[in-house]
Design a protein around this motif. Structure first.
Motif, mmCIF file in Angstrom:
data_model
loop_
_atom_site.group_PDB
_atom_site.id
_atom_site.type_symbol
_atom_site.label_atom_id
_atom_site.label_comp_id
_atom_site.label_asym_id
_atom_site.label_seq_id
_atom_site.Cartn_x
_atom_site.Cartn_y
_atom_site.Cartn_z
ATOM 1 N N SER A 154 0.831 -1.206 0.000
ATOM 2 C CA SER A 154 0.000 0.000 0.000
ATOM 3 C C SER A 154 0.862 1.250 0.000
ATOM 4 O O SER A 154 1.966 1.254 0.557
ATOM 5 C CB SER A 154 -0.902 0.032 1.241
ATOM 6 O OG SER A 154 -1.658 1.218 1.270
ATOM 7 N N ASP A 155 0.338 2.302 -0.598
ATOM 8 C CA ASP A 155 1.001 3.599 -0.511
ATOM 9 C C ASP A 155 0.302 4.470 0.543
ATOM 10 O O ASP A 155 0.531 5.667 0.626
ATOM 11 C CB ASP A 155 1.032 4.299 -1.873
ATOM 12 C CG ASP A 155 -0.351 4.525 -2.459
ATOM 13 O OD1 ASP A 155 -1.352 4.166 -1.808
ATOM 14 O OD2 ASP A 155 -0.432 5.065 -3.571
ATOM 15 N N LYS A 156 -0.522 3.840 1.379
ATOM 16 C CA LYS A 156 -1.243 4.570 2.431
ATOM 17 C C LYS A 156 -0.854 4.063 3.820
ATOM 18 O O LYS A 156 -1.679 4.048 4.741
ATOM 19 C CB LYS A 156 -2.749 4.431 2.216
ATOM 20 C CG LYS A 156 -3.211 5.090 0.932
ATOM 21 C CD LYS A 156 -4.707 5.021 0.779
ATOM 22 C CE LYS A 156 -5.115 5.863 -0.401
ATOM 23 N NZ LYS A 156 -5.686 5.146 -1.484
ATOM 24 N N CYS A 157 0.396 3.649 3.971
ATOM 25 C CA CYS A 157 0.883 3.152 5.256
ATOM 26 C C CYS A 157 1.072 4.290 6.252
ATOM 27 O O CYS A 157 1.277 5.441 5.867
ATOM 28 C CB CYS A 157 2.223 2.441 5.088
ATOM 29 S SG CYS A 157 2.119 0.928 4.125
ATOM 30 N N GLU A 158 1.001 3.940 7.512
ATOM 31 C CA GLU A 158 1.350 4.844 8.609
ATOM 32 C C GLU A 158 2.619 4.277 9.243
ATOM 33 O O GLU A 158 2.730 3.070 9.433
ATOM 34 C CB GLU A 158 0.235 4.882 9.664
ATOM 35 C CG GLU A 158 -1.074 5.460 9.172
ATOM 36 C CD GLU A 158 -1.067 6.979 9.115
ATOM 37 O OE1 GLU A 158 -0.249 7.610 9.805
ATOM 38 O OE2 GLU A 158 -1.894 7.534 8.369
ATOM 39 N N VAL A 159 3.596 5.150 9.555
ATOM 40 C CA VAL A 159 4.823 4.699 10.202
ATOM 41 C C VAL A 159 4.781 5.150 11.662
ATOM 42 O O VAL A 159 4.667 6.343 11.951
ATOM 43 C CB VAL A 159 6.075 5.251 9.493
ATOM 44 C CG1 VAL A 159 7.335 4.769 10.201
ATOM 45 C CG2 VAL A 159 6.089 4.834 8.033
ATOM 46 N N GLY A 202 -2.382 0.799 23.268
ATOM 47 C CA GLY A 202 -3.488 -0.034 23.734
ATOM 48 C C GLY A 202 -3.209 -1.514 23.570
ATOM 49 O O GLY A 202 -2.057 -1.948 23.568
ATOM 50 N N VAL A 203 -4.282 -2.303 23.403
ATOM 51 C CA VAL A 203 -4.180 -3.764 23.311
ATOM 52 C C VAL A 203 -4.056 -4.177 21.850
ATOM 53 O O VAL A 203 -4.892 -3.822 21.014
ATOM 54 C CB VAL A 203 -5.395 -4.451 23.958
ATOM 55 C CG1 VAL A 203 -5.313 -5.962 23.792
ATOM 56 C CG2 VAL A 203 -5.491 -4.085 25.438
ATOM 57 N N ALA A 204 -3.003 -4.938 21.563
ATOM 58 C CA ALA A 204 -2.756 -5.435 20.209
ATOM 59 C C ALA A 204 -3.273 -6.862 20.075
ATOM 60 O O ALA A 204 -3.179 -7.659 21.007
ATOM 61 C CB ALA A 204 -1.268 -5.410 19.889
ATOM 62 N N LYS A 207 -5.018 6.538 17.217
ATOM 63 C CA LYS A 207 -6.225 6.323 16.392
ATOM 64 C C LYS A 207 -5.903 6.208 14.906
ATOM 65 O O LYS A 207 -6.627 5.559 14.162
ATOM 66 C CB LYS A 207 -7.234 7.441 16.622
ATOM 67 C CG LYS A 207 -8.006 7.255 17.912
ATOM 68 C CD LYS A 207 -9.380 7.874 17.818
ATOM 69 C CE LYS A 207 -10.142 7.740 19.100
ATOM 70 N NZ LYS A 207 -10.643 6.433 19.387
ATOM 71 N N ASN A 208 -4.795 6.804 14.467
ATOM 72 C CA ASN A 208 -4.424 6.753 13.045
ATOM 73 C C ASN A 208 -4.052 5.347 12.572
ATOM 74 O O ASN A 208 -3.989 5.106 11.368
ATOM 75 C CB ASN A 208 -3.280 7.724 12.740
ATOM 76 C CG ASN A 208 -2.012 7.397 13.494
ATOM 77 O OD1 ASN A 208 -2.040 7.126 14.699
ATOM 78 N ND2 ASN A 208 -0.889 7.447 12.819
ATOM 79 N N ILE A 209 -3.830 4.414 13.495
ATOM 80 C CA ILE A 209 -3.492 3.044 13.081
ATOM 81 C C ILE A 209 -4.587 2.038 13.448
ATOM 82 O O ILE A 209 -4.345 0.828 13.424
ATOM 83 C CB ILE A 209 -2.124 2.581 13.638
ATOM 84 C CG1 ILE A 209 -2.094 2.643 15.167
ATOM 85 C CG2 ILE A 209 -0.989 3.365 12.987
ATOM 86 C CD1 ILE A 209 -0.908 1.919 15.779
ATOM 87 N N THR A 249 -8.908 -1.441 18.592
ATOM 88 C CA THR A 249 -9.453 -0.232 19.225
ATOM 89 C C THR A 249 -8.332 0.465 20.002
ATOM 90 O O THR A 249 -8.251 0.362 21.230
ATOM 91 C CB THR A 249 -10.621 -0.573 20.175
ATOM 92 O OG1 THR A 249 -10.206 -1.590 21.080
ATOM 93 C CG2 THR A 249 -11.846 -1.053 19.413
ATOM 94 N N PRO A 250 -7.452 1.164 19.279
ATOM 95 C CA PRO A 250 -6.313 1.805 19.944
ATOM 96 C C PRO A 250 -6.739 2.989 20.815
ATOM 97 O O PRO A 250 -7.842 3.525 20.669
ATOM 98 C CB PRO A 250 -5.455 2.284 18.778
ATOM 99 C CG PRO A 250 -6.419 2.483 17.662
ATOM 100 C CD PRO A 250 -7.468 1.428 17.848
ATOM 101 N N LYS A 251 -5.833 3.373 21.694
ATOM 102 C CA LYS A 251 -6.048 4.571 22.498
ATOM 103 C C LYS A 251 -6.042 5.788 21.570
ATOM 104 O O LYS A 251 -5.587 5.723 20.425
ATOM 105 C CB LYS A 251 -4.941 4.697 23.552
ATOM 106 C CG LYS A 251 -5.007 3.617 24.617
ATOM 107 C CD LYS A 251 -3.938 3.830 25.669
ATOM 108 C CE LYS A 251 -4.070 2.815 26.788
ATOM 109 N NZ LYS A 251 -3.069 3.042 27.845
ATOM 110 N N ASP A 252 -6.528 6.907 22.084
ATOM 111 C CA ASP A 252 -6.660 8.129 21.280
ATOM 112 C C ASP A 252 -5.357 8.526 20.576
ATOM 113 O O ASP A 252 -5.380 8.961 19.425
ATOM 114 C CB ASP A 252 -7.145 9.298 22.138
ATOM 115 C CG ASP A 252 -8.615 9.173 22.501
ATOM 116 O OD1 ASP A 252 -9.327 8.361 21.864
ATOM 117 O OD2 ASP A 252 -9.058 9.887 23.427
ATOM 118 N N ALA A 253 -4.216 8.368 21.241
ATOM 119 C CA ALA A 253 -2.934 8.783 20.667
ATOM 120 C C ALA A 253 -2.553 7.978 19.428
ATOM 121 O O ALA A 253 -1.703 8.402 18.647
ATOM 122 C CB ALA A 253 -1.826 8.669 21.715
#
Length: 94
Positions: free
Chosen positions: A14-19, A49-51, A78-80, A72-76
């Motif tokens: 993907s070209d829409k990855c988050e690092v 959060g929990v992985a 949310k982008n992932i 369901t990640p924590k607010d910090a």
């Protein structure tokens, strides 16, 4: 375009990855689901959060818990939410 490869198979591209923390997180729609098996493993990150984990199976070989994601990640982080990252010998070519 970043792609994740293990045992000769492209697991995700993907070209829409988050690092985050030097890991490439691939959008859920960018993974080749045929290679992924749900795992019962869970870990906790203090700020993400929990992985949850997937084991990867290619050509009859299994790489246990080689991929993880935060449903369901924590607010910090949310982008992932729902994005998938790799380790345990999975090569990510950027």
């Amino acid at each position: 375009m970043p792609k994740a490869i293990w045992n000769g198979a492209v697991l995700a591209q993907s070209d829409k990855c988050e690092v985050v923390d030097n890991n490439y997180y691939f959008p859920a729609d960018a993974i080749n689901r045929e290679y992924f098996k749900d795992s019962s493993t869970h870990t906790t990150c203090g700020w993400k959060g929990v992985a949850s984990y997937y084991s990867v199976e290619v050509g009859g070989e299994v790489n246990k818990d080689a991929a993880w994601y935060y449903p369901t990640p924590k607010d910090a982080a949310k982008n992932i939410a729902g994005y998938v990252a790799f380790w345990k010998g999975v090569k990510v070519e950027a």
